[in-house]
Design an enzyme around this catalytic site. Sequence first.
Site, PDB file in Angstrom:
ATOM      1  N   ASN A  44       0.582  -1.110  -0.097  1.00  0.00           N
ATOM      2  CA  ASN A  44       0.044  -0.152  -0.113  1.00  0.00           C
ATOM      3  C   ASN A  44       0.854   1.319   0.053  1.00  0.00           C
ATOM      4  O   ASN A  44       2.036   1.116   0.104  1.00  0.00           O
ATOM      5  CB  ASN A  44      -0.893   0.158   1.698  1.00  0.00           C
ATOM      6  CG  ASN A  44      -0.386  -0.398   2.285  1.00  0.00           C
ATOM      7  OD1 ASN A  44       0.518   0.455   2.900  1.00  0.00           O
ATOM      8  ND2 ASN A  44      -0.261  -1.463   2.781  1.00  0.00           N
TER       9      ASN A  44
ATOM     10  N   ASP B 133      -4.290  -6.506   4.860  1.00  0.00           N
ATOM     11  CA  ASP B 133      -5.543  -7.666   6.257  1.00  0.00           C
ATOM     12  C   ASP B 133      -5.304  -8.588   4.963  1.00  0.00           C
ATOM     13  O   ASP B 133      -5.471  -9.707   6.314  1.00  0.00           O
ATOM     14  CB  ASP B 133      -6.260  -6.694   5.660  1.00  0.00           C
ATOM     15  CG  ASP B 133      -6.586  -5.809   6.420  1.00  0.00           C
ATOM     16  OD1 ASP B 133      -5.973  -5.788   8.073  1.00  0.00           O
ATOM     17  OD2 ASP B 133      -7.966  -4.697   5.816  1.00  0.00           O
TER      18      ASP B 133
ATOM     19  N   LYS C 125       8.772 -17.152 -10.637  1.00  0.00           N
ATOM     20  CA  LYS C 125       8.008 -16.143 -11.510  1.00  0.00           C
ATOM     21  C   LYS C 125       6.760 -16.573 -12.074  1.00  0.00           C
ATOM     22  O   LYS C 125       6.697 -16.737 -13.027  1.00  0.00           O
ATOM     23  CB  LYS C 125       8.543 -14.829 -12.143  1.00  0.00           C
ATOM     24  CG  LYS C 125       8.507 -13.564 -12.813  1.00  0.00           C
ATOM     25  CD  LYS C 125       8.958 -13.206 -13.495  1.00  0.00           C
ATOM     26  CE  LYS C 125       8.609 -11.180 -14.299  1.00  0.00           C
ATOM     27  NZ  LYS C 125       8.877 -11.328 -15.317  1.00  0.00           N
TER      28      LYS C 125
ATOM     29  N   PHE D 248      -4.234   3.624  14.507  1.00  0.00           N
ATOM     30  CA  PHE D 248      -4.973   4.267  13.391  1.00  0.00           C
ATOM     31  C   PHE D 248      -6.021   4.035  12.716  1.00  0.00           C
ATOM     32  O   PHE D 248      -5.817   2.453  12.324  1.00  0.00           O
ATOM     33  CB  PHE D 248      -3.871   4.311  11.933  1.00  0.00           C
ATOM     34  CG  PHE D 248      -2.660   6.282  12.946  1.00  0.00           C
ATOM     35  CD1 PHE D 248      -2.384   5.775  14.188  1.00  0.00           C
ATOM     36  CD2 PHE D 248      -2.962   6.733  12.330  1.00  0.00           C
ATOM     37  CE1 PHE D 248      -1.234   6.841  14.954  1.00  0.00           C
ATOM     38  CE2 PHE D 248      -2.023   8.035  12.812  1.00  0.00           C
ATOM     39  CZ  PHE D 248      -0.841   7.934  14.019  1.00  0.00           C
TER      40      PHE D 248
ATOM     41  N   LYS E  21     -13.088   0.330  15.216  1.00  0.00           N
ATOM     42  CA  LYS E  21     -12.611  -0.494  15.740  1.00  0.00           C
ATOM     43  C   LYS E  21     -11.192  -0.345  16.682  1.00  0.00           C
ATOM     44  O   LYS E  21     -10.700  -1.325  17.253  1.00  0.00           O
ATOM     45  CB  LYS E  21     -11.777   0.097  14.389  1.00  0.00           C
ATOM     46  CG  LYS E  21     -11.034  -0.687  13.778  1.00  0.00           C
ATOM     47  CD  LYS E  21     -10.072   0.307  12.386  1.00  0.00           C
ATOM     48  CE  LYS E  21     -10.915  -0.008  10.721  1.00  0.00           C
ATOM     49  NZ  LYS E  21     -10.234   1.646   9.802  1.00  0.00           N
TER      50      LYS E  21
ATOM     51  N   LYS F  61     -10.786  -3.998  18.918  1.00  0.00           N
ATOM     52  CA  LYS F  61      -9.315  -4.240  19.042  1.00  0.00           C
ATOM     53  C   LYS F  61      -8.830  -4.077  20.456  1.00  0.00           C
ATOM     54  O   LYS F  61      -7.942  -3.514  21.116  1.00  0.00           O
ATOM     55  CB  LYS F  61      -8.701  -3.445  18.040  1.00  0.00           C
ATOM     56  CG  LYS F  61      -9.104  -3.634  16.793  1.00  0.00           C
ATOM     57  CD  LYS F  61      -7.901  -3.206  15.259  1.00  0.00           C
ATOM     58  CE  LYS F  61      -9.044  -3.835  14.107  1.00  0.00           C
ATOM     59  NZ  LYS F  61      -6.980  -4.022  12.949  1.00  0.00           N
TER      60      LYS F  61
HETATM   61  O1  C5P Z   1      -8.645  -2.947  10.013  1.00  0.00           O
HETATM   62  P1  C5P Z   1      -8.163  -2.088   9.755  1.00  0.00           P
HETATM   63  O2  C5P Z   1      -6.402  -2.758   9.186  1.00  0.00           O
HETATM   64  O3  C5P Z   1      -8.067  -0.558   9.750  1.00  0.00           O
HETATM   65  O4  C5P Z   1      -7.320  -1.407  11.172  1.00  0.00           O
HETATM   66  C1  C5P Z   1      -5.969  -0.450  11.310  1.00  0.00           C
HETATM   67  C2  C5P Z   1      -5.687  -0.888  12.874  1.00  0.00           C
HETATM   68  O5  C5P Z   1      -5.294  -1.783  13.237  1.00  0.00           O
HETATM   69  C3  C5P Z   1      -3.745   0.245  12.847  1.00  0.00           C
HETATM   70  O6  C5P Z   1      -3.725   0.094  13.449  1.00  0.00           O
HETATM   71  C4  C5P Z   1      -2.860  -0.668  12.061  1.00  0.00           C
HETATM   72  O7  C5P Z   1      -1.674  -0.573  12.298  1.00  0.00           O
HETATM   73  C5  C5P Z   1      -3.392  -1.833  12.823  1.00  0.00           C
HETATM   74  N1  C5P Z   1      -3.498  -3.337  12.259  1.00  0.00           N
HETATM   75  C6  C5P Z   1      -2.885  -4.504  12.635  1.00  0.00           C
HETATM   76  N2  C5P Z   1      -2.485  -5.825  12.160  1.00  0.00           N
HETATM   77  C7  C5P Z   1      -3.730  -5.881  10.657  1.00  0.00           C
HETATM   78  C8  C5P Z   1      -4.107  -4.588  10.633  1.00  0.00           C
HETATM   79  C9  C5P Z   1      -4.108  -3.240  10.883  1.00  0.00           C
HETATM   80  O8  C5P Z   1      -2.280  -4.542  13.442  1.00  0.00           O
HETATM   81  N3  C5P Z   1      -3.425  -7.053   9.957  1.00  0.00           N
END
Ligand code: C5P
Length: 398
Positions: free
Chosen positions: A209, A278, A288, A322, A336, A340
């Site tokens: 990203n 994700d 490749k 974040f 979130k 979390k």
């Molecule tokens: O669900 P989302 O990806 O938007 O959540 C964002 C937050 O969760 C950020 O703080 C990111 O660093 C953390 N995150 C994580 N592991 C993931 C996805 C997101 O720690 N696999």
Amino acid sequence: MLKGKTVVVGVCGGIAAYKAVEVVSRLKKLNADVHVIMTKNAEKFVAPLTFRSICHNPVITDMFEEPKIWDIQHISLAQKADLVVVAPATANIIGKVAGGIADDMLSTTIMAAHSPVLFVPAMNDKMYENPIVQENIQKLALHGYLFMEPDTGLMACGTSGKGRFPSPERVVDYVKEILMRDADYEGLKILVTAGPTREPIDPVRYISNHSSGKMGYAVAKAALERGACVKLVTGPVNIAPPSGAEVVRVSSAVDMYNEVMKSYESFDVIVMVAAVADYRCASVSEKKIKKSGETLTIELVKNPDIAAELGKVKGDRILVGFSAETDNLLGNAVSKLALKNMDMIVANDVTMEGAGFGVDTNIVKLIKRGGSRIDLPVMSKENVAHKILDEVLSIRKR
Ligand code: C5P
């Protein structure tokens, strides 16, 4: 509380100049050494004598006045200041500083200052919304100048909108925050994740990203400046880490997960800034992948959610995440935060100009567990980092 701190208050010519009297008075009561510089127009609203009587220092109004010690004054005040507060800040002073103009004592002092400079804009709402003023604010924020957002309501000119001078109490609270930052993280250990992750597809390709790492690196740097012991777990980025941090470079989300879970226990505060993928490829091709059919399907499987896993085991550690969003900013961020088990989430609309990936500024909302919310104006990522750290400390103190 502010004993030994020198605050220069720059007063510009707006009707809110009278509110600067209370700002100066409150700062003086906190034992700050306060010096006031007034622009020519400010003198039309409030007499210099008013400020002099409160701050017990000469009020500087004209650079070329007798005795001609302007050069000494501007250098000494600019050097002495722990903070310059421009309150009220007119479109004019913002424009002058943004344009590099130093044609009176206030603009000259701001340009020569080594300290942080805080602008407290107050002006007619249309003037504040003017794209030129907004561009100037963005430009200055990028250079690290601080801004308070004006209040919305009825203004002296009879219209209602955004442009009112915030309450002097709020201005002084922000001043205190800035001046008390020095070493407030001494003895604390903070773990920061930053940057993107890379999920390999084959030996030459990956899914990633646009995260530049700037925001996470800014948090690490700010924490170091404030005396914290910092570990930075970073995905691949093109910027140099701040010196003094323990840096661990990782690539994929699973690598980042392993590194964080291995070490989180010894930290007091964990700030998850990384834009973690994700999903990852269900299988990574050893060779490749060759071009063949018109379409190519890659199966993805879910990555561990590092923040959510930490949320389950964090104990009384402070966990900050974040939420980079393109839509439903607040709704997504709030869910979130709960999901979390975070203590605070930094909601970030990445579609806004001056915010999000790659740029040096950000516009965020800090939402704490329990629902309290702070909307921050555009700021350099370093200043956003400091605001996050300020709020983390306030959560710890509770
Ligand atoms: O669900 P989302 O990806 O938007 O959540 C964002 C937050 O969760 C950020 O703080 C990111 O660093 C953390 N995150 C994580 N592991 C993931 C996805 C997101 O720690 N696999």
